[in-house]
Design a protein around this motif. Structure first.
Motif, mmCIF file in Angstrom:
data_model
loop_
_atom_site.group_PDB
_atom_site.id
_atom_site.type_symbol
_atom_site.label_atom_id
_atom_site.label_comp_id
_atom_site.label_asym_id
_atom_site.label_seq_id
_atom_site.Cartn_x
_atom_site.Cartn_y
_atom_site.Cartn_z
ATOM 1 N N GLN A 186 -5.977 -13.680 90.577
ATOM 2 C CA GLN A 186 -7.231 -13.458 89.878
ATOM 3 C C GLN A 186 -7.108 -12.292 88.900
ATOM 4 O O GLN A 186 -7.642 -12.340 87.785
ATOM 5 N N THR A 187 -6.406 -11.240 89.299
ATOM 6 C CA THR A 187 -6.183 -10.096 88.410
ATOM 7 C C THR A 187 -5.340 -10.501 87.206
ATOM 8 O O THR A 187 -5.641 -10.137 86.068
ATOM 9 N N TYR B 98 -7.357 -12.637 84.810
ATOM 10 C CA TYR B 98 -8.292 -11.782 84.065
ATOM 11 C C TYR B 98 -7.564 -11.040 82.941
ATOM 12 O O TYR B 98 -8.035 -11.009 81.792
ATOM 13 N N CYS B 99 -6.409 -10.455 83.257
ATOM 14 C CA CYS B 99 -5.656 -9.700 82.249
ATOM 15 C C CYS B 99 -5.211 -10.592 81.094
ATOM 16 O O CYS B 99 -5.191 -10.154 79.938
ATOM 17 N N THR C 12 -6.802 -12.879 79.734
ATOM 18 C CA THR C 12 -7.903 -13.130 78.800
ATOM 19 C C THR C 12 -8.122 -11.947 77.859
ATOM 20 O O THR C 12 -8.881 -12.068 76.888
ATOM 21 N N GLN C 13 -7.468 -10.822 78.113
ATOM 22 C CA GLN C 13 -7.755 -9.592 77.389
ATOM 23 C C GLN C 13 -7.072 -9.503 76.025
ATOM 24 O O GLN C 13 -7.666 -9.050 75.064
#
Length: 231
Positions: A47-48, A51-52, A54-55
């Motif tokens: 999940q981390t 998320y990263c 998408t940054q």
């Protein structure tokens, strides 16, 4: 069975994930070897990582390079360096930690090393990792080192031939991996010549815009959940 390096071994598998094989490393690599293990929860890490991704494109490239490292040997292509540079505090080290967390502990002086090392030390570390990515933080710590020599050494995939004190020569070291690097300035410039530029993917982060939102939370998650994706 015993080996002196990580990565692929014929008829055995991929070390350190292959069973029944011991790594007889020099004492100086015991900490590096011990850093390559699983901790925490794979789902939390995933999940981390998602998320990263998408940054920013830069973060995706760093993570992709970590996964690409074992393909260098399979595809029989040259090693290469991905260097993420820009001002302090923009998330470069967090991006490198994300890449390192694929295989092991992304903390400094664990799986993530720094540029404050001699070329001989870098050669031996690359040979120990062999197929696993070599993660180097903070290019500015290289001080007076000629980065051109470092680029040629790490990307050619083999060390120098050296004479032995008792006669003959020591075995030439080899490796086939990707090198991930960060710093406050580019690792190679056009003026350095195409020989170095063609071996490096320089990713510029010249502004104060963060690569990752809430980097403190991200790094805490990575320090508690890592090492699951490599296997």
């Amino acid at each position: 069975c015993c080996t002196s390096h990580l990565g692929y071994h014929d008829r055995i598998g991929f070390v350190p994930y292959a069973e029944g094989i011991q790594v007889a490393s020099q004492q100086s690599y015991d900490k590096l070897f011990a850093s390559i293990h699983e901790k925490g929860n794979f789902y939390e890490w995933l999940q981390t990582a998602l998320y990263c991704r998408t940054q920013s494109v830069a973060v995706r490239i760093m993570l992709a390079t970590a996964f690409a490292s074992p393909l260098i040997n399979i595809l029989q292509v040259l090693s290469f360096i991905v260097h993420l540079w820009g001002p302090t505090g923009t998330g470069k080290s967090v991006s490198l930690a994300l890449a390192a967390s694929v295989y092991g502990n992304p903390d400094h002086d664990q799986y993530v090393l720094n540029h404050n090392a001699t070329l001989v030390a870098m050669e031996r570390t690359a040979a120990f990792l062999y197929d696993l990515p070599y993660c180097l933080d903070e290019l500015q710590l290289a001080k007076d080192k000629d980065t051109r020599d470092m680029i040629y050494l790490l990307t050619q995939g083999s060390g120098r031939s050296r004479g032995h004190k008792t006669g003959g020569t020591d075995p030439v070291l080899h490796w086939r991996n990707c090198i991930l690097s960060t710093g406050e300035s580019p690792i190679a410039s056009v003026e350095a010549g195409s020989g170095t530029v063609n071996r490096v993917i320089n990713i510029a982060r010249p502004t104060n815009e963060d690569l990752i939102d809430n980097p403190s939370a991200v790094i805490q998650s990575l320090l508690h959940n890592y090492g699951h994706a490599g296997k």
